[in-house]
Scaffold this motif. Structure first.
Motif, short mmCIF file in Angstrom:
data_model
loop_
_atom_site.label_atom_id
_atom_site.label_comp_id
_atom_site.label_asym_id
_atom_site.label_seq_id
_atom_site.Cartn_x
_atom_site.Cartn_y
_atom_site.Cartn_z
N UNK A 122 2.22 -13.04 0.01
CA UNK A 122 3.07 -12.19 -0.80
C UNK A 122 3.22 -10.83 -0.12
N UNK A 123 4.19 -10.08 -0.56
CA UNK A 123 4.32 -8.69 -0.11
C UNK A 123 3.14 -7.89 -0.68
N UNK A 124 2.59 -6.97 0.09
CA UNK A 124 1.37 -6.26 -0.36
C UNK A 124 1.54 -5.47 -1.65
N UNK A 125 2.75 -4.99 -1.93
CA UNK A 125 2.97 -4.20 -3.15
C UNK A 125 3.74 -4.96 -4.23
N UNK A 126 3.92 -6.27 -4.01
CA UNK A 126 4.70 -7.06 -4.98
C UNK A 126 3.89 -7.29 -6.25
N UNK A 128 -2.45 -4.34 -11.22
CA UNK A 128 -0.99 -4.33 -11.15
C UNK A 128 -0.43 -5.70 -10.77
N UNK A 129 -1.28 -6.74 -10.85
CA UNK A 129 -0.93 -8.14 -10.53
C UNK A 129 -0.50 -8.31 -9.07
N UNK A 130 -1.04 -7.48 -8.18
CA UNK A 130 -0.77 -7.62 -6.74
C UNK A 130 -1.82 -8.50 -6.10
N UNK A 171 1.02 3.73 -3.50
CA UNK A 171 0.60 2.32 -3.49
C UNK A 171 0.40 1.72 -2.11
N UNK A 172 0.46 2.54 -1.04
CA UNK A 172 0.23 2.02 0.31
C UNK A 172 -1.16 1.41 0.40
N UNK A 173 -1.24 0.23 0.96
CA UNK A 173 -2.52 -0.46 1.05
C UNK A 173 -3.30 -0.01 2.26
N UNK A 174 -4.56 0.28 2.06
CA UNK A 174 -5.55 0.43 3.12
C UNK A 174 -6.87 -0.02 2.52
#
Length: 290
Positions: free
Chosen positions: A28-32, A55-57, A217-220
């Motif tokens: 899935x997209x990381x922020x979807x 956030x159901x991500x 919401x950028x993932x790290x």
């Protein structure tokens, strides 16, 4: 007879391969936000191996994306630090005299200032920092110890026979540095880069966890850990998987640094435990001493 591939190289190759192939491996997209009601805070399952967040991500997709962000930040900031440290050491060595002494004293002053306090102060003053700003901030506060090592190493190389012979033949300035000194300095820079990347990955995770690094919401790996900070018991997967990824990356980079140090400087090989402890310190001291 072929030489056996060091385990550290295998670890790094695995890490880089997973990070680079992240977009292909991510389901899935990381922020979807998949389903804010039905898939909110779901435990790991076959559909979502690392579970989902509030956030159901999909956490698996976010860990892969976070690896790309964290590793890119570490590599870029360490590269900047190495460039600045090499230029500083080269100027100090080539000019010499009072300039060399003054530049060394300035390094001592800079090294006396805790790096973590500087990062926290800048983060508190400027608030949210963009990715390029973080690269500049981490890179420009992490080159002092490397510069001291580079300066010492260049001074030692400048007294070697090949350097004396080059000077006798009229080689001076940048050409002496580029043709005769930097090739011998390269192993030191590569070793320090490996340890520096390990330290920066841990540092970025800590800063992002505190809200001073990569911003949601950028993932790290640090931001995912922050998402799970208040729900460790009920949503343990938010802390476990990015934490394991961070530890694996730090161990892999430190193992590579130890292997390189053993290859190029066998008299200066610390234990891996010592390497990991130093890499997690607020100010990285993982450098090769000549």
């Amino acid at each position: 007879m072929s030489r056996q591939v060091p385990p550290a190289v295998v670890l790094i190759a695995l890490l880089v391969s997973v990070v680079v192939a992240g977009p292909l491996l991510s389901p899935y997209a990381p922020n979807a936000q998949l389903d804010i009601i039905a898939l909110r805070s779901q435990a790991p399952s076959l559909a979502h191996p690392f579970g989902t967040d509030a956030a159901s991500r999909d956490v698996f997709s976010r860990v892969l994306e976070g690896g790309r962000v964290s590793l890119a930040l570490a590599v870029l900031s360490v590269s900047l630090s190495l460039v600045v440290a090499t230029l500083y050491g080269a100027i100090s060595t080539l000019v010499g005299g009072v300039v060399d002494t003054t530049m060394r004293r300035l390094l001592d002053v800079a090294l006396s200032i805790p790096r973590l306090l500087v990062l926290l102060a800048v983060g508190a003053l400027w608030g949210a920092l963009s990715f390029p700003a973080l690269v500049l901030l981490i890179g420009l506060t992490g080159w002092f110890d490397t510069a001291r090592v580079v300066t010492d190493e260049l001074h030692a190389l400048s007294t070697r026979e090949f350097t004396v012979a080059a000077r006798a033949m009229g080689v001076r300035g940048p050409r002496l540095l580029w043709r005769h000194l930097l090739p011998h300095l390269l192993p030191t820079l590569v070793i320090n880069a490996s340890f520096g990347v390990a330290a920066t990955i841990a540092l970025e995770a800590g800063l992002s966890y505190l809200g001073l690094g990569i911003q949601a919401p950028q993932a790290s790996w640090g931001t995912i850990l922050r998402d799970g900070a208040g729900v460790v018991q009920s949503e343990w997967w938010l802390s476990l998987f990015p934490g394991l990824a961070t530890v694996f990356a730090v161990l892999a980079c430190n193992a590579l640094g130890d292997a390189l140090r053993e290859r190029f400087a066998p008299n200066h090989v610390p234990s891996l435990a010592t390497s990991l402890a130093a890499s997690l310190a607020p100010s990285s001291s993982r450098t090769l001493r000549p």
